[in-house]
Design a protein around this motif. Structure first.
Motif, mmCIF file in Angstrom:
data_model
loop_
_atom_site.group_PDB
_atom_site.id
_atom_site.type_symbol
_atom_site.label_atom_id
_atom_site.label_comp_id
_atom_site.label_asym_id
_atom_site.label_seq_id
_atom_site.Cartn_x
_atom_site.Cartn_y
_atom_site.Cartn_z
ATOM 1 N N CYS A 16 0.826 -1.196 0.000
ATOM 2 C CA CYS A 16 0.000 0.000 0.000
ATOM 3 C C CYS A 16 0.851 1.233 0.000
ATOM 4 O O CYS A 16 1.947 1.250 0.489
ATOM 5 C CB CYS A 16 -0.834 0.011 1.242
ATOM 6 N N HIS A 51 -6.345 4.081 7.008
ATOM 7 C CA HIS A 51 -6.016 5.380 6.409
ATOM 8 C C HIS A 51 -7.290 6.215 6.251
ATOM 9 O O HIS A 51 -7.303 7.409 6.533
ATOM 10 C CB HIS A 51 -5.389 5.194 5.025
ATOM 11 N N GLU A 98 1.880 5.596 8.447
ATOM 12 C CA GLU A 98 1.464 4.206 8.271
ATOM 13 C C GLU A 98 1.060 3.566 9.598
ATOM 14 O O GLU A 98 0.478 2.488 9.625
ATOM 15 C CB GLU A 98 2.570 3.374 7.631
ATOM 16 N N SER A 124 -2.812 3.146 10.258
ATOM 17 C CA SER A 124 -3.429 2.116 9.414
ATOM 18 C C SER A 124 -2.945 0.725 9.814
ATOM 19 O O SER A 124 -3.714 -0.236 9.803
ATOM 20 C CB SER A 124 -3.117 2.409 7.953
ATOM 21 N N HIS A 145 -6.157 -2.396 6.706
ATOM 22 C CA HIS A 145 -5.089 -1.399 6.729
ATOM 23 C C HIS A 145 -5.505 -0.123 5.987
ATOM 24 O O HIS A 145 -5.419 0.987 6.520
ATOM 25 C CB HIS A 145 -3.830 -2.002 6.094
ATOM 26 N N GLU A 146 -5.959 -0.312 4.770
ATOM 27 C CA GLU A 146 -6.334 0.850 3.968
ATOM 28 C C GLU A 146 -7.517 1.586 4.579
ATOM 29 O O GLU A 146 -7.616 2.811 4.502
ATOM 30 C CB GLU A 146 -6.655 0.432 2.528
#
Ligand SMILES: [Zn+2]
Length: 715
Positions: free
Chosen positions: A12, A507, A530, A533, A503-504
């Motif tokens: 990512c 964000h 990061e 996330s 994870h995304e």
């Protein structure tokens, strides 16, 4: 706790056109443009991008006009005859650039989600113009003098904290971009940036070319070991490409990963592996080695103009790590444990290969294949069995649940047709506060792979939140490359892909929860951004998520406790591979930028540096240099790839805070602190300070070692 955050996060990156922030402006007259891509967003939800009106023809004139408008605003600020104040300089700059931000929202989608040869041509034409435009602002002498005046005054009489931070960040950014240089050096500086931006575009296009043009077609008798779903989609891709009756393995991570894990055809595994790890390194017109050498030389020359020894030193000064040495210290502290774990993993795999009578010694194209067999033997964990419980729709619900528990958010689908989208696969949800019903923003999801879409997964915003001109909602998007199922089939994903999905979404939550006054304070700090996330990934394996959402796609039964137990046990499995392939890339990134680039031979440098480090021969770098887009298709992650691990130390340490809490991962008090100090401030607060407020101390590296199952020593 199951974290494969490392492997997951590497695919990512955040597409934030943070460079817009320096592209400041202030219009006095109403924009009268008839270019649809520049116009104010209309419709519901405070106005939304007109994605249904996007066209390649419109993007170039829109970008050119938006740059012109922005420059006019900047000139007005720079030439103001009143003495420079926070209001007439910094606030005016924060207010500027609205048209350009809108155009960038389209430009980003066209480049990442629906690219075409036609668009890439426009992109190549615009790249040097954009660079030129940025230089015109960052090297505007009058503007900088006004910023300097405000900055110096604020050093004597400090402003309120958010105002002070935006002044500090703005001044630093100009200074780092050569604002203090004399006229002659400034000219060279701008020239270098222009050359670099063309090189970045060439680099990215070369990788994309090799991804699109090295496809391995299989016959019916070469499908051994492959799962049914994978075969079906490979057949469909082949048909779409005019090779009906064959099976296509495309040259992207989402295609090669499952193939290398399951295919019994060793020669084909080798071929697929070589195609993938040779991207940008084929000695033809799409080879990136010379481009990289040129990029390194220009970067070094540019920071040299400002008196810096090397690019890394210049880059890290405003990062959480502060110096290349700090970043190297962390990486080298973990490297020995990672590579010695690889030795153990290879030994385990060799044993399995011998037991099977395969008569081979483990080569890089065997790693995933035999690792999967070891996984089955040691943990009796069948990735395909796990997949049956990981449905894309249910995972989406699970993320909404998590957001509800931690952030008090509610996600409601927006009726199709209400909000324009750029592809029929894209779905939109409204985000509101669960109790008050207050509107927070829109979440766009573009889940499936297709031609013209970049590989991997990423998050971006079309509009970010700030409050200095009144409240603004957030338009955020998540983008993945799940293989689109045949009609009527459920989308089943791997544990890694589920982790990346969370994870995304982390964000996106970081975007939604922003509570900052000025746009500049929304910016990310590369080795910190990061962390939020990565931390969110941890909720995938919490009991509440498992019991409600990880249910079998046919029977609806929750995933059996025994299988969950196996997943948890397997969580440190293959950490040698994951950590080593990542660290090799991160170390090469840093070392390339600390080296003397005169006459550098990239291929040789990579080989020799890996030898010196004692890189195990059984696996490659996660991103070999000629395809390392994080570092060479722009500057976003140059000398910053270490940041994933830096952030992961914070992640491991912060998740221990939840584990130690009474309510575990759903502890109200810890969650409140999480939102208040680690998400909402974004860059309005120094990250190190914010973390201390959350944890009461700095993060400890031991937490990361524990998470990966590495021996914990005093570090
Ligand atoms: Zn990320």
């Amino acid at each position: 706790m199951i974290s494969n955050s490392l492997r997951a996060t590497l695919i990512c990156s955040i597409v934030l056109f943070s460079s817009c922030k320096e592209d400041i402006k202030k219009t006095t007259e109403k924009n009268m443009s008839d270019n649809v891509l520049i116009q104010e967003w209309t419709g519901p939800y405070q106005g939304v991008p007109a994605f249904d009106k996007v066209s390649v023809e419109a993007i170039k004139p829109a970008m050119e006009e938006a740059m012109k408008l922005n420059l006019a605003e900047i000139e007005a600020i720079a030439n103001n005859t009143e003495p420079a104040t926070f209001e007439n300089t910094i606030v005016a700059m924060e207010s500027a650039g609205k048209e350009l931000s809108r155009v960038f929202a389209y430009y980003g989608v066209m480049g990442s989600n629906v690219s075409s040869a036609e668009f890439r041509k426009v992109q190549a034409e615009l790249a040097p113009k954009l660079s030129d435009f940025r230089s015109q602002i960052s090297q505007n002498e009058k503007l900088f003098q006004r910023i300097k005046t405000v900055y110096e005054a604020s050093q004597k009489t400090p402003l309120e904290p958010q105002a002070q931070r935006v002044v500090d960040l703005t001044y630093k950014q100009f200074e780092m971009n050569g604002a203090n240089l004399n006229a002659e050096k400034k000219k060279r500086y701008a020239q270098i940036n222009k050359e670099l931006s063309s090189l970045y575009t060439d680099f990215a296009n070369n990788v994309l070319h090799d991804e699109e043009n090295y496809i391995t077609y299989l016959n019916k008798d070469q499908l051994g070991g492959l799962a049914e779903g994978f075969i079906k989609s490979a057949a469909k891709i082949a048909t779409d490409k005019g090779e009906d009756g064959k099976y296509a393995i495309t040259n992207t991570r989402s295609s090669i990963d499952p193939f290398l894990t399951y295919s019994t055809e060793r020669e084909l595994r080798k071929q697929v592996w070589e195609n993938y790890y040779s991207r940008g390194d084929n000695g033809d017109q799409y080879d990136n080695n010379k481009i990289i050498a040129q990029i390194l030389k220009l970067r070094k020359e540019r920071v040299g103009l400002m008196g810096y020894d090397n690019y890394a030193e210049w880059r890290l000064q405003d990062r959480m790590a502060k110096t290349p040495e700090n970043a190297m210290d962390l990486m080298m502290a973990v490297w020995p444990a990672a590579t010695s774990r690889v030795k153990e993993e290879v030994a385990d795999m060799q044993t399995v290969a011998n037991e099977l009578g395969d008569n081979i010694s483990i080569e890089p194209w065997d790693y995933r294949y035999y690792a999967e067999k070891v996984r089955k033997k040691k943990y009796d964990l069948d990735s395909d069995e796990v997949k049956q419980y990981l449905q894309l729709d249910k995972l989406t619900e699970a993320m909404f649940f998590t957001a509800g528990e931690l952030f008090n958010y509610k996600f409601t689908p927006v009726a199709e047709g209400t909000v324009p989208v750029f592809h029929e696969d894209v779905k939109v949800w409204e985000v509101t506060d669960k109790d008050s019903g207050k509107h927070i923003g829109l979440w766009y999801l573009d889940p499936f792979a297709r031609e013209g879409k970049r590989s991997g997964a990423w998050a971006t915003t079309y509009r970010s939140s700030d409050s200095f001109e009144g409240e603004k909602n957030v338009l955020a998007s998540n983008n993945s490359n799940f293989v689109k199922p045949a009609p009527g089939e459920a989308v089943l994903v791997s544990w890694d892909d589920a982790t990346t999905f969370f994870h995304e979404f982390g964000h996106a939550l970081h975007f939604f929860s922003a509570d900052v006054k000025y746009p500049t304070l929304n910016g990310g700090v590369r080795d910190y951004t990061e962390f939020q996330s990565q931390l969110l990934e941890r909720w995938l394996s919490t009991d509440k998520v498992i019991n409600q959402f990880l249910v079998h796609y046919k029977t609806g039964e929750p995933i059996p406790a025994s299988l969950v137990e196996k997943i948890k046990k397997a969580s440190t499995f293959n950490q040698g591979f994951g950590t080593t392939e990542y660290l090799a890339s991160a170390l090469i990134d840093m070392k390339l930028h600390l080296a003397d680039p005169t006459d550098i031979d990239i291929d040789k440098f990579e080989r020799e540096t890996l030898d010196e480090l004692g890189m195990p021969k059984e696996l490659p770098m996660r991103h070999r240099t000629p395809q390392f887009g994080h570092v060479f298709s722009g500057e976003g992650y140059a000398t910053a790839y270490y940041g994933y691990m830096w952030a992961d130390v914070l992640t491991s340490d912060a998740s221990e805070a939840f584990r130690e809490a009474e309510g575990g991962f759903y502890d109200k008090a810890v969650a409140d602190k999480l939102v208040k100090y680690l998400f909402a401030p974004r860059n309005a607060m120094d990250p190190a300070e914010a973390y201390r407020k959350f944890r009461g101390r700095d993060a400890k590296i031991e937490a990361l070692m524990r998470d990966r199952g590495f021996p914990v020593q005093k570090i």
